[in-house]
Design an enzyme around this catalytic site. Sequence first.
Site, PDB file in Angstrom:
ATOM      1  N   ASP A   1       0.676  -1.353   0.334  1.00  0.00           N
ATOM      2  CA  ASP A   1      -0.452   0.063   0.437  1.00  0.00           C
ATOM      3  C   ASP A   1       0.652   1.199  -0.065  1.00  0.00           C
ATOM      4  OD1 ASP A   1      -2.121  -1.506  -0.120  1.00  0.00           O
ATOM      5  OD2 ASP A   1      -3.037  -0.783   2.045  1.00  0.00           O
TER       6      ASP A   1
ATOM      7  N   ASP B   1     -15.654  -3.534  -2.120  1.00  0.00           N
ATOM      8  CA  ASP B   1     -15.160  -2.933  -0.318  1.00  0.00           C
ATOM      9  C   ASP B   1     -16.747  -2.966   0.670  1.00  0.00           C
ATOM     10  OD1 ASP B   1     -12.684  -2.955  -1.623  1.00  0.00           O
ATOM     11  OD2 ASP B   1     -13.007  -0.882  -1.761  1.00  0.00           O
TER      12      ASP B   1
END
Length: 243
Positions: free
Chosen positions: A8, A129
């Site tokens: 990330d 998500d």
Amino acid sequence: MLVMPAIDLREGRCVRLYQGRIEAETVYSTDPVAVARGWVERGARWLHVVDLDGAFAGRPRNLEVIAAIIRAAGVPVQVGGGIRSLESLAGVLAAGASRVVLGTVAITNPEVVATAVERYGERVVVGIDSLDGQVAIEGWEATVARGAVEFARQMASLGVTRAVFTDIGRDGTLQGPNIAATREMARSGGLKIIASGGIASLDDLRKLKELAAEGVEGAILGRSLYNGNFTLEEALAVAADGD
């Protein structure tokens, strides 16, 4: 089962967030290219890279770093974060990505997904998500009144074949994945599922592997690897067991 270490990116660094919150950031490295090389040296066959700056800004912000990671890794790289137009998608593919994850735009402008699938086929992945069963968008800063499974079915109808499914309430928490929600998504959503969020132990991986016949084909590992809960080699051994 496929195991994908996560990288990330925020401000060019390798970080992890807790439940997607910027204020709950842990910096693991200022050299994400070296991190990528390290995972490949340990046996990774795919990497999953997220442009967090892009997710919050609405357009890719770390393309140079992403391109450098892809060049250094020598394995396929799946990239997501802030890809909300066909132009952005083309730019990420031009940087060398093997697959691109579309999240927010799949909700706000599904026509983009349909066109992307026509052009790029299985290189297009949807990010689903979920927070309490509802779909979250815009770097998880907002939710919409859409059930996650219903959304998956819509994406399947557009020709999408694969999704990264993240339970936001588990992401970065090391509390274990939401097995029930992942099973429901795999059974009912019509997509191959790569599970993400909360994986804390090798037993968690084994539980996800048990869902392979129902459509769970992989798992993304983040904090559990960076914190040393287990090694990538151990995770790969679990994933390969019985294959």
